[in-house]
Design an enzyme around this catalytic site. Sequence first.
Site, PDB file in Angstrom:
ATOM      1  N   ARG A   1     -19.378   5.149 -11.802  1.00 47.23           N
ATOM      2  CA  ARG A   1     -19.646   3.795 -12.312  1.00 47.23           C
ATOM      3  C   ARG A   1     -20.826   3.771 -13.269  1.00 47.23           C
ATOM      4  NH1 ARG A   1     -23.025   0.682 -10.079  1.00 47.23           N
ATOM      5  NH2 ARG A   1     -22.594   1.299  -7.925  1.00 47.23           N
TER       6      ARG A   1
ATOM      7  N   TYR B   1     -13.214 -13.253 -33.575  1.00 51.18           N
ATOM      8  CA  TYR B   1     -12.007 -12.980 -32.790  1.00 51.18           C
ATOM      9  C   TYR B   1     -11.972 -13.831 -31.515  1.00 51.18           C
ATOM     10  CZ  TYR B   1      -9.093 -10.210 -29.604  1.00 51.18           C
ATOM     11  OH  TYR B   1      -8.180  -9.801 -28.679  1.00 51.18           O
TER      12      TYR B   1
ATOM     13  N   ASP C   1     -18.745  -6.033 -34.367  1.00 54.00           N
ATOM     14  CA  ASP C   1     -17.477  -5.561 -33.825  1.00 54.00           C
ATOM     15  C   ASP C   1     -16.774  -4.821 -34.970  1.00 54.00           C
ATOM     16  OD1 ASP C   1     -14.769  -5.323 -33.087  1.00 54.00           O
ATOM     17  OD2 ASP C   1     -14.890  -7.078 -31.787  1.00 54.00           O
TER      18      ASP C   1
ATOM     19  N   LYS D   1      -7.485  -0.359 -29.478  1.00 51.49           N
ATOM     20  CA  LYS D   1      -6.828  -0.490 -30.778  1.00 51.49           C
ATOM     21  C   LYS D   1      -6.833   0.856 -31.507  1.00 51.49           C
ATOM     22  CE  LYS D   1      -6.836  -4.776 -29.404  1.00 51.49           C
ATOM     23  NZ  LYS D   1      -7.868  -5.730 -29.843  1.00 51.49           N
TER      24      LYS D   1
HETATM   25  C1  LIG Z   1      -8.702  -6.565 -29.153  1.00 50.50           C
HETATM   26  C2  LIG Z   1     -10.027  -6.903 -29.664  1.00 50.50           C
HETATM   27  C3  LIG Z   1     -11.110  -7.116 -28.786  1.00 50.50           C
HETATM   28  C4  LIG Z   1     -10.939  -7.083 -27.280  1.00 50.50           C
HETATM   29  O1  LIG Z   1     -10.619  -5.797 -26.868  1.00 50.50           O
HETATM   30  P1  LIG Z   1      -9.831  -5.467 -25.491  1.00 50.50           P
HETATM   31  O2  LIG Z   1      -9.761  -3.976 -25.501  1.00 50.50           O
HETATM   32  O3  LIG Z   1      -8.519  -6.155 -25.550  1.00 50.50           O
HETATM   33  O4  LIG Z   1     -10.694  -5.986 -24.392  1.00 50.50           O
HETATM   34  C5  LIG Z   1     -12.339  -7.394 -29.341  1.00 50.50           C
HETATM   35  N1  LIG Z   1     -12.518  -7.478 -30.668  1.00 50.50           N
HETATM   36  C6  LIG Z   1     -11.503  -7.295 -31.538  1.00 50.50           C
HETATM   37  C7  LIG Z   1     -11.763  -7.413 -32.994  1.00 50.50           C
HETATM   38  C8  LIG Z   1     -10.233  -7.003 -31.071  1.00 50.50           C
HETATM   39  O5  LIG Z   1      -9.231  -6.823 -31.937  1.00 50.50           O
END
Ligand SMILES: *Cc1c(COP(=O)(O)O)cnc(C)c1O
Length: 381
Positions: free
Chosen positions: A51, A105, A177, A202
């Site tokens: 963890r 987002y 992000d 992603k």
């Molecule tokens: C999908 C996404 C997230 C969230 O990610 P998860 O892996 O689904 O928790 C955050 N920021 C962006 C830009 C995303 O495309």
Amino acid sequence: MSDDRTRFETLAVHGGEPRPAAGGSVVHPIYQGTVFETAPGSSHGDVRYIRMGTNPSQRHLHDRLASLEGAETAVATASGMAALTTALHSVMAAGDHLIAAGTFYGGPARFLDEHAARLGWTVDTADPSDPATWSEALRPNTKIILTESITNPLIRVGDLAGIARFARRHGLVSVVDNTLATPVVFRPHEVGFDLVCHSATKALNGHSDIAAGAVTGSHPLIARVESALSHYGGSLDPHAGFLLSRGLKTLALRVRAQCANARALAEFLDGHERIAHVSYPGLPGHPDHGRAAALFDGFGSMLSFRPAGGVTAAEALVKSLRLPYAASSLGGVESLVTLPAAGGHSSPAEAEGIEEDLVRFSAGIEAAEDLVADFGRALEP
Ligand SMILES: *Cc1c(COP(=O)(O)O)cnc(C)c1O
């Protein structure tokens, strides 16, 4: 292997890999163990526990992620949301204020809408392209400015270098992000961002088969993220981490192919009589084209567009496409197409800027000719 002269393709394969390799294996093993022996007299900080993200497979992945973003260090998380929320929690305390890009987002935007007040955080939004709005939002208790390298689903590129400088000048932690751009296209630490977050679900993993996230930054800031992560419990399982590390090997190849496909499709749609508007930063007519050309290596794998004929035409198009899956998410090897306003993706505030006929496309690694032909056929009257 993380020296600046190493090209990204090479880094993706070798960055963060120990030499000599563990046990001589060119593939780092999966340590699935939860707990590791401690030497007599060692302190709490030396404890290795799953963890806490200190299992050897987790540490190996952290080295790989740091190398790709050109950061001092990194931590992997159980999802992109865990990366973002833990990064925010590592800096914010009750009474603190945060400036968030108004375009953010849906997931993090909804997190702030629903939880910030309960946590004692106040939030103001600002326009990532308009420095006057950052200054207007700034308060004596502001701690963070939060933005995205490419916004989703409108596909805009803010004044990223300016935001990082603004944060430095006012003693804020800048958080970006970088999910849509990936470090292949943009490395935010190079323009001065403090913390870079990813949904590795992603493009970093790229195969649409795990949930994962990452935060990269300096040793002191990541130590705070690790501490918050071990308390909130969002570390990444080593088996998912192994798949992520494998996905990273082909990151450069995949993302360059995706960028080429997105560009080919954007150029095709841009001239098409049944398409009213295309948003792709690689198009010379895009409002952020100059900025993206200066900051980015490539223009990303995402585009959005609005068909002539409104939401009926948009829905009909999505239905008649044969190659892309009609699905949300993005960054995988298979092309995806979605109507963000219909998918419950956007927060209420965000929805104001998102037209219901907006179609978002995430380019996969199929042949560009096949994607263009599929759209050409689907757009025939
Ligand atoms: C999908 C996404 C997230 C969230 O990610 P998860 O892996 O689904 O928790 C955050 N920021 C962006 C830009 C995303 O495309």
